[in-house]
Motif scaffolding. Sequence first.
Motif, PDB file in Angstrom:
ATOM      1  N   ASP A 110      -5.418  -7.852  -4.100  1.00 42.87           N
ATOM      2  CA  ASP A 110      -5.404  -9.155  -3.419  1.00 42.87           C
ATOM      3  C   ASP A 110      -4.862  -9.042  -1.994  1.00 42.87           C
ATOM      4  N   ALA A 111      -3.861  -8.208  -1.817  1.00 38.94           N
ATOM      5  CA  ALA A 111      -3.230  -8.068  -0.505  1.00 38.94           C
ATOM      6  C   ALA A 111      -4.085  -7.285   0.491  1.00 38.94           C
ATOM      7  N   ASN A 112      -4.990  -6.437  -0.008  1.00 42.86           N
ATOM      8  CA  ASN A 112      -5.697  -5.529   0.893  1.00 42.86           C
ATOM      9  C   ASN A 112      -7.221  -5.612   0.869  1.00 42.86           C
ATOM     10  N   ALA A 113      -7.807  -6.283  -0.103  1.00 38.56           N
ATOM     11  CA  ALA A 113      -9.268  -6.288  -0.248  1.00 38.56           C
ATOM     12  C   ALA A 113      -9.975  -6.846   0.983  1.00 38.56           C
ATOM     13  N   THR A 114      -9.487  -7.942   1.514  1.00 37.93           N
ATOM     14  CA  THR A 114     -10.141  -8.559   2.674  1.00 37.93           C
ATOM     15  C   THR A 114     -10.094  -7.628   3.877  1.00 37.93           C
ATOM     16  N   SER A 115      -8.960  -7.003   4.106  1.00 39.84           N
ATOM     17  CA  SER A 115      -8.823  -6.085   5.240  1.00 39.84           C
ATOM     18  C   SER A 115      -9.733  -4.872   5.083  1.00 39.84           C
ATOM     19  N   ILE A 116      -9.767  -4.308   3.899  1.00 37.35           N
ATOM     20  CA  ILE A 116     -10.611  -3.135   3.666  1.00 37.35           C
ATOM     21  C   ILE A 116     -12.084  -3.517   3.773  1.00 37.35           C
ATOM     22  N   HIS A 117     -12.445  -4.667   3.224  1.00 41.01           N
ATOM     23  CA  HIS A 117     -13.829  -5.138   3.314  1.00 41.01           C
ATOM     24  C   HIS A 117     -14.222  -5.319   4.781  1.00 41.01           C
ATOM     25  N   SER A 118     -13.360  -5.933   5.567  1.00 42.63           N
ATOM     26  CA  SER A 118     -13.643  -6.118   6.993  1.00 42.63           C
ATOM     27  C   SER A 118     -13.780  -4.779   7.704  1.00 42.63           C
ATOM     28  N   TYR A 119     -12.892  -3.852   7.375  1.00 38.92           N
ATOM     29  CA  TYR A 119     -12.960  -2.521   7.976  1.00 38.92           C
ATOM     30  C   TYR A 119     -14.312  -1.869   7.674  1.00 38.92           C
ATOM     31  N   LEU A 120     -14.725  -1.913   6.404  1.00 38.24           N
ATOM     32  CA  LEU A 120     -15.995  -1.316   6.028  1.00 38.24           C
ATOM     33  C   LEU A 120     -17.172  -1.993   6.727  1.00 38.24           C
ATOM     34  N   LEU A 178       0.829  -1.200   0.000  1.00 36.85           N
ATOM     35  CA  LEU A 178       0.000   0.000   0.000  1.00 36.85           C
ATOM     36  C   LEU A 178       0.864   1.250   0.000  1.00 36.85           C
ATOM     37  N   GLU A 179       1.919   1.273   0.792  1.00 38.55           N
ATOM     38  CA  GLU A 179       2.818   2.432   0.806  1.00 38.55           C
ATOM     39  C   GLU A 179       3.477   2.604  -0.548  1.00 38.55           C
ATOM     40  N   HIS A 180       3.892   1.483  -1.154  1.00 43.39           N
ATOM     41  CA  HIS A 180       4.529   1.554  -2.463  1.00 43.39           C
ATOM     42  C   HIS A 180       3.553   2.111  -3.502  1.00 43.39           C
ATOM     43  N   ALA A 181       2.306   1.666  -3.449  1.00 47.01           N
ATOM     44  CA  ALA A 181       1.310   2.121  -4.417  1.00 47.01           C
ATOM     45  C   ALA A 181       0.971   3.583  -4.218  1.00 47.01           C
ATOM     46  N   ALA A 182       1.091   4.078  -3.000  1.00 41.71           N
ATOM     47  CA  ALA A 182       0.724   5.461  -2.720  1.00 41.71           C
ATOM     48  C   ALA A 182       1.832   6.440  -3.078  1.00 41.71           C
ATOM     49  N   ALA A 183       3.016   5.948  -3.440  1.00 41.92           N
ATOM     50  CA  ALA A 183       4.102   6.839  -3.815  1.00 41.92           C
ATOM     51  C   ALA A 183       3.654   7.692  -4.998  1.00 41.92           C
ATOM     52  N   PRO A 184       3.876   9.006  -4.965  1.00 46.13           N
ATOM     53  CA  PRO A 184       3.331   9.910  -5.974  1.00 46.13           C
ATOM     54  C   PRO A 184       3.688   9.551  -7.413  1.00 46.13           C
ATOM     55  N   ALA A 185       4.907   9.133  -7.680  1.00 45.77           N
ATOM     56  CA  ALA A 185       5.307   8.902  -9.060  1.00 45.77           C
ATOM     57  C   ALA A 185       5.017   7.485  -9.533  1.00 45.77           C
ATOM     58  N   THR A 186       4.459   6.652  -8.678  1.00 42.99           N
ATOM     59  CA  THR A 186       4.208   5.274  -9.046  1.00 42.99           C
ATOM     60  C   THR A 186       2.940   5.164  -9.877  1.00 42.99           C
ATOM     61  N   VAL A 187       3.058   4.534 -11.029  1.00 40.97           N
ATOM     62  CA  VAL A 187       1.898   4.237 -11.855  1.00 40.97           C
ATOM     63  C   VAL A 187       1.735   2.731 -11.831  1.00 40.97           C
ATOM     64  N   LEU A 188       0.566   2.293 -11.387  1.00 40.48           N
ATOM     65  CA  LEU A 188       0.346   0.870 -11.220  1.00 40.48           C
ATOM     66  C   LEU A 188      -0.008   0.197 -12.528  1.00 40.48           C
ATOM     67  N   SER A 189       0.652  -0.906 -12.804  1.00 39.02           N
ATOM     68  CA  SER A 189       0.251  -1.742 -13.922  1.00 39.02           C
ATOM     69  C   SER A 189      -0.944  -2.558 -13.462  1.00 39.02           C
ATOM     70  N   GLU A 190      -1.593  -3.209 -14.392  1.00 35.64           N
ATOM     71  CA  GLU A 190      -2.746  -4.033 -14.029  1.00 35.64           C
ATOM     72  C   GLU A 190      -2.337  -5.136 -13.059  1.00 35.64           C
ATOM     73  N   LEU A 191      -1.183  -5.744 -13.291  1.00 34.73           N
ATOM     74  CA  LEU A 191      -0.693  -6.805 -12.402  1.00 34.73           C
ATOM     75  C   LEU A 191      -0.387  -6.239 -11.016  1.00 34.73           C
ATOM     76  N   ALA A 192       0.241  -5.075 -10.953  1.00 33.78           N
ATOM     77  CA  ALA A 192       0.547  -4.468  -9.656  1.00 33.78           C
ATOM     78  C   ALA A 192      -0.736  -4.114  -8.909  1.00 33.78           C
ATOM     79  N   PHE A 193      -1.730  -3.609  -9.649  1.00 32.12           N
ATOM     80  CA  PHE A 193      -3.005  -3.292  -9.008  1.00 32.12           C
ATOM     81  C   PHE A 193      -3.659  -4.562  -8.471  1.00 32.12           C
ATOM     82  N   GLN A 194      -3.618  -5.631  -9.258  1.00 38.84           N
ATOM     83  CA  GLN A 194      -4.212  -6.892  -8.809  1.00 38.84           C
ATOM     84  C   GLN A 194      -3.528  -7.390  -7.547  1.00 38.84           C
ATOM     85  N   ARG A 195      -2.218  -7.274  -7.488  1.00 36.71           N
ATOM     86  CA  ARG A 195      -1.491  -7.678  -6.274  1.00 36.71           C
ATOM     87  C   ARG A 195      -1.881  -6.808  -5.081  1.00 36.71           C
ATOM     88  N   LEU A 196      -1.986  -5.506  -5.314  1.00 39.75           N
ATOM     89  CA  LEU A 196      -2.401  -4.579  -4.269  1.00 39.75           C
ATOM     90  C   LEU A 196      -3.807  -4.928  -3.789  1.00 39.75           C
TER      91      LEU A 196
END
Length: 152
Positions: free
Chosen positions: A25-35, A5-23
Amino acid sequence: MHSSLEHAAAPATVLSELAFQRLYDANATSIHSYLLHSKTAARLDALELRRYLFRIATNLLRDRWRSGDTTPFPDPPELATNPFLENSIDIRAMLHHLKPRERELLWLAYVEGMDHAEISAATGLNRLSVRTLLFRARNKAKQFLAPARPSL
């Protein structure tokens, strides 16, 4: 060690589709639980939750613009391989000429199909302001999409 998440939030980082999918996959369950467990989100129905998520995305985009990050997002792969692209209206060029808020309003209205009240909830703008700003954005977009008229 940086989290994804920190890596994805870096200002100059542009996420590829694969990088977004990894992001995702790594965070969807946590965010869903939070919501699900958030007092605010627990009171929201599906439509309100959708507006809530668009509001978050809008705030993230505004933060990006305020930081001065002008790195363009990459076009989806299907655009590069579309055989009819040369014959289509150049929407991307038109959007380039619009201000970020104008692009945002047109997207929410015509791609997401939101009405003025939903756009107001997603952006934090007054409902009447949405109506006026959307009218102006449509008119500005028409100028760039109108066919060139030959001069006499």
